[in-house]
Motif scaffolding. Structure first.
Motif, PDB file in Angstrom:
ATOM      1  N   THR A 409       0.844  -1.191   0.000  1.00  0.00           N
ATOM      2  CA  THR A 409       0.000   0.000   0.000  1.00  0.00           C
ATOM      3  C   THR A 409       0.880   1.241   0.000  1.00  0.00           C
ATOM      4  OG1 THR A 409      -0.110  -0.020   2.411  1.00  0.00           O
ATOM      5  CG2 THR A 409      -1.839  -1.204   1.225  1.00  0.00           C
ATOM      6  N   THR A 410       0.290   2.378  -0.356  1.00  0.00           N
ATOM      7  CA  THR A 410       1.053   3.620  -0.451  1.00  0.00           C
ATOM      8  C   THR A 410       1.099   4.382   0.870  1.00  0.00           C
ATOM      9  OG1 THR A 410      -0.943   4.736  -1.250  1.00  0.00           O
ATOM     10  CG2 THR A 410       0.601   3.916  -2.902  1.00  0.00           C
ATOM     11  N   ASP A 411       0.520   3.798   1.922  1.00  0.00           N
ATOM     12  CA  ASP A 411       0.598   4.467   3.220  1.00  0.00           C
ATOM     13  C   ASP A 411       1.951   4.180   3.856  1.00  0.00           C
ATOM     14  OD1 ASP A 411       0.427   1.868   4.062  1.00  0.00           O
ATOM     15  OD2 ASP A 411      -1.647   2.011   4.741  1.00  0.00           O
ATOM     16  N   ALA A 412       2.037   4.281   5.139  1.00  0.00           N
ATOM     17  CA  ALA A 412       3.319   4.127   5.831  1.00  0.00           C
ATOM     18  C   ALA A 412       3.795   2.682   5.901  1.00  0.00           C
ATOM     19  CB  ALA A 412       3.219   4.703   7.242  1.00  0.00           C
ATOM     20  N   SER A 413       2.995   1.755   5.445  1.00  0.00           N
ATOM     21  CA  SER A 413       3.373   0.351   5.539  1.00  0.00           C
ATOM     22  C   SER A 413       4.586   0.060   4.666  1.00  0.00           C
ATOM     23  CB  SER A 413       2.202  -0.535   5.080  1.00  0.00           C
ATOM     24  OG  SER A 413       2.611  -1.879   4.984  1.00  0.00           O
ATOM     25  N   GLN A 631       6.361  14.376  -2.609  1.00  0.00           N
ATOM     26  CA  GLN A 631       6.285  13.406  -1.526  1.00  0.00           C
ATOM     27  C   GLN A 631       7.000  12.137  -1.964  1.00  0.00           C
ATOM     28  OE1 GLN A 631       2.333  12.092  -0.581  1.00  0.00           O
ATOM     29  NE2 GLN A 631       3.019  10.664   1.015  1.00  0.00           N
ATOM     30  N   LEU A 633       7.879   8.197  -1.408  1.00  0.00           N
ATOM     31  CA  LEU A 633       7.178   7.088  -0.766  1.00  0.00           C
ATOM     32  C   LEU A 633       8.154   5.993  -0.329  1.00  0.00           C
ATOM     33  CD1 LEU A 633       5.001   8.556  -2.704  1.00  0.00           C
ATOM     34  CD2 LEU A 633       3.643   6.520  -2.255  1.00  0.00           C
ATOM     35  N   GLN A 649      -4.813   5.326  -6.086  1.00  0.00           N
ATOM     36  CA  GLN A 649      -3.509   5.651  -5.502  1.00  0.00           C
ATOM     37  C   GLN A 649      -3.245   4.951  -4.171  1.00  0.00           C
ATOM     38  OE1 GLN A 649      -2.474   9.960  -5.908  1.00  0.00           O
ATOM     39  NE2 GLN A 649      -4.620  10.184  -6.531  1.00  0.00           N
ATOM     40  N   LYS A 650      -3.909   3.854  -3.919  1.00  0.00           N
ATOM     41  CA  LYS A 650      -3.741   3.169  -2.644  1.00  0.00           C
ATOM     42  C   LYS A 650      -2.845   1.936  -2.728  1.00  0.00           C
ATOM     43  CE  LYS A 650      -8.228   4.577  -0.713  1.00  0.00           C
ATOM     44  NZ  LYS A 650      -9.516   4.095  -0.147  1.00  0.00           N
ATOM     45  N   ARG A 651      -2.559   1.485  -3.937  1.00  0.00           N
ATOM     46  CA  ARG A 651      -1.880   0.193  -4.078  1.00  0.00           C
ATOM     47  C   ARG A 651      -0.822   0.280  -5.173  1.00  0.00           C
ATOM     48  NH1 ARG A 651      -4.783  -5.234  -6.246  1.00  0.00           N
ATOM     49  NH2 ARG A 651      -3.446  -6.809  -5.272  1.00  0.00           N
TER      50      ARG A 651
END
Length: 671
Positions: A409-413, A631, A633, A649-651
């Motif tokens: 995923t594009t979050d902090a993971s 930003q 990633l 934009q989540k994956r």
């Protein structure tokens, strides 16, 4: 067909329509010997190529997780009767007699025929010698294990006396390659270099007391030198080189000269340089054309130090093999190879060049008689070869590398998870716009094909038989079709009907690459060097009108933003540009791009994603087109610099290279 492949085919023929497992093949064909799965896959692929599968007729199908199945009917034919009469031959007595000639006529005929006889004798002698040389070139038939360390080995180099081999090794779980020396007599390997950075491409001094090698560390490149017998010695720098994307190589010649490959920047093709360790003089030896290839990427020095063989990349994917005479500076082109093949090695007597072909077979090329002969029919993946300086032996680097498709995923993971896995190579994923479906390229059927991964299943979409590469896929806005290119063609596949349609057919020598859809799906954009320079063209669908050129000052890999502007690269220039398609105004947005990451540009939302290049990594980066805020990633570590990002934009999906065990083996000829 090789005997091993024939044995596999016979076993299939004896069991038509039966699903034959890998274990059954190992038991009946390999007679229970230990053999890797990839060796079997390569034999199956070889059979498929020989049988010539077409789009409508498969011969051997892959049954996922079960094995293989011969799906064509089998008809056995009886052997010919050994007692059948031989073909009728005309006897000498039955031949017609020629009329008697006078002595003068015979003498005149002799004068006319004499030069022809001499020429015929010379030609016959040449071909007899060539034939004898071809027959004398024996295949390697004895393979001995050499390396004993767990991990990966590469860049093997024999010492001048042939008693030791230096090589680069990366231990399992470690980040860097380090140099080792190991005796061919079976002694334990001895580590030479330590610390941070990759140490590769070792080459021995003529007296065998020292090594030169390439060190890459934190974006810096240096040619280093060190003694081989003193375990307490440290390496010292010889000359700086440049870390421009591809591995540099170095070989040590006579008269205190070293030869190495180097590229001054990411857009500069690799060239060959000569450097004097005595005078510090550097001299450029080759000059490949800029903008046409990666340049000269591999070098091999003959044992007499008179000739330098090198492989030159052609059109970013094929290989031209050349020899540079170091005394006259003359370059002779020997032959071309399909694909990017870098491994070359001289025979100990300088009469042959060894190389690896696209099927991972080893061939010898005669420089005198200009023939190619296979000297090792291989079923494992070969990475490089090195020749013994005094005997007819080779060191080969062999092993498997798995490639699957992973995601995060594009979050902090920072956790990667497998998405698509198989026993074959899967590459170039592309997420759909309206669903979670994934299009990707796979070698599961023996040739590159387009596959689809949906929630319900994975299935093959294309049935190509021409071995075409499929480096970039793009879904239409409504996900009904997939867009791709060959060197001379833009085409689509209807996903539901599985039908193929040519959108535009170009002609050589011009090329076509990197196609994308317009926002409404009614036209496509693509890159081509039709007018001599790479520009972007637009082609309306459903019409016979030719493509229209959009850019005038260079353009490559177009991508449309949500408001209809066009983002693009320029061919092998750093940067990303934006064009307003209404007034054709252009502005440069960023500079820190990797010129080889042309498939890494995605417009999403109010901005775009690309790979920003740093010292050692390529980082997925997002730029907001309104605020121009950036930003970062996470790094994209696969060497293809390839990824895909979902419409929301989540994956992110990307190919992941799973480096398995590689090792060095010794090839010999047992008479």
């Amino acid at each position: 067909m090789e005997p091993l492949a024939m044995a596999v085919l016979v076993h299939f023929a004896e069991n038509p329509n039966k699903v034959v497992s890998l274990e059954e093949l190992i038991q009946h064909v390999w007679k229970g010997r230990i053999v890797g799965d990839h060796a079997i896959y390569r034999v199956i692929n070889q059979i498929r190529k020989i049988l010539g599968e077409d789009q409508n007729n498969a011969y051997i199908t892959t049954i996922r997780k079960k094995g293989y199945q011969l799906v064509q009917p089998v008809q056995w034919q009886a052997a010919p009767d050994p007692g059948s009469p031989a073909p009728t031959q005309t006897s000498i007595d039955q031949a017609p007699l020629s009329p008697t000639r006078t002595n003068s006529t015979k003498f005149l005929s002799l004068l006319v025929a004499l030069p022809l006889l001499v020429a015929a004798f010379w030609v016959g002698s040449y071909y007899l010698t060539k034939s004898a040389s071809y027959r004398a070139m024996q295949a390697f038939n004895l393979i001995k294990p050499f390396s004993v360390l767990i991990g990966q080995e590469k860049d093997a180099a024999y010492s001048p006396d042939g008693h030791s081999i230096a090589y680069a090794h990366r231990a399992k779980g470690e980040p860097f390659f380090k140099l080792y020396v190991q005796s061919v007599d079976g002694e334990s390997p001895r580590q030479l270099t330590r610390g941070s950075g990759d140490d590769t491409s070792p080459s021995w001094s003529p007296d065998g007391s020292s090594l030169v090698f390439v060190r890459h560390h934190e974006g810096q490149c240096q040619i280093m030198q060190m003694k081989t017998h003193d375990t307490n010695t440290t390496a010292s720098p010889v000359v700086d080189c440049h870390a421009s994307g591809l591995p540099n190589e170095v070989v040590w010649g006579q008269d205190e000269h070293i030869y190495y490959t180097d590229s001054l920047s990411a857009v500069d093709p690799y060239k060959i340089y000569k450097y004097s360790t005595k005078t510090s003089k550097r001299e450029q030896l080759t000059n490949p054309e800029s903008g046409k290839s990666k340049g000269d990427i591999h070098i091999a020095l003959s044992n007499d130090n008179r000739r330098l063989a090198f492989s030159r990349d052609l059109n970013w994917g094929n290989t031209e093999v050349n020899v540079l005479d170091l005394h006259t500076s003359r370059i002779t082109t020997l032959f071309n190879l399909n694909g990017w093949r870098k491994a070359l090695a001289w025979s100990h007597d300088g009469e042959f060049l060894y190389y690896i072909d696209t099927n991972d077979d080893v061939y010898a090329y005669s420089l005198k008689h200009k023939f190619h002969k296979q000297v090792l029919g291989n079923t494992d993946t070969l990475h490089a070869i090195s020749a013994h300086p005094l005997e007819d032996k080779l060191a080969i680097m062999t092993g498997e590398t798995g490639v699957d498709i992973w995601g995060r995923t594009t979050d902090a993971s920072d956790t990667d998870e497998p998405v698509i896995q198989s026993s074959e190579i899967d590459l170039y994923p592309e997420l759909a716009n309206q669903s979670d479906d994934v299009a990707f390229m796979s070698l599961r059927s023996g040739q590159p094909q387009i596959w689809i991964r949906s929630k319900q299943r994975e299935y093959q979409l294309s049935k190509f038989t021409d071995g075409r590469l499929i480096p970039r896929l793009r879904w239409s806005p409504d996900d009904s079709a997939i867009l791709a290119t060959t060197d001379t063609e833009v085409y689509t596949f209807d996903v539901a009907k599985k039908t193929y349609q040519t959108i535009w057919q170009g002609s050589k020598p011009s090329r076509i690459e990197t196609a994308s859809w317009a926002l409404d799906g009614k036209s496509i954009y693509f890159s081509s060097d039709l007018d001599g320079d790479w520009q972007i063209y637009q082609k309306q669908l459903g019409t016979d009108e030719p493509p229209v050129k959009i850019t005038e000052r260079g353009g490559y890999a177009p991508e449309l933003t949500a408001n209809g502007d066009m983002l693009f690269y320029k061919y092998h220039q750093n940067g990303i540009w934006k064009m307003n398609l209404a007034d054709k105004s252009v502005e440069k947005l960023v500079n820190d791009t990797n010129i080889y990451a042309y498939d890494a540009l995605y417009a999403r939302g109010n901005g775009f994603y690309y790979l920003s290049i740093g010292k050692d990594t390529n980082t997925l980066t997002y730029v907001d087109l309104t605020t121009r805020d950036r930003q970062t990633l996470f790094p994209i570590l696969n060497p293809l610099l390839d990824y895909t990002i979902s419409a929301d934009q989540k994956r992110v999906l990307f190919p992941k290279f799973l480096n398995e065990e590689t090792e060095i083996k010794i090839l010999e000829k047992r008479h």
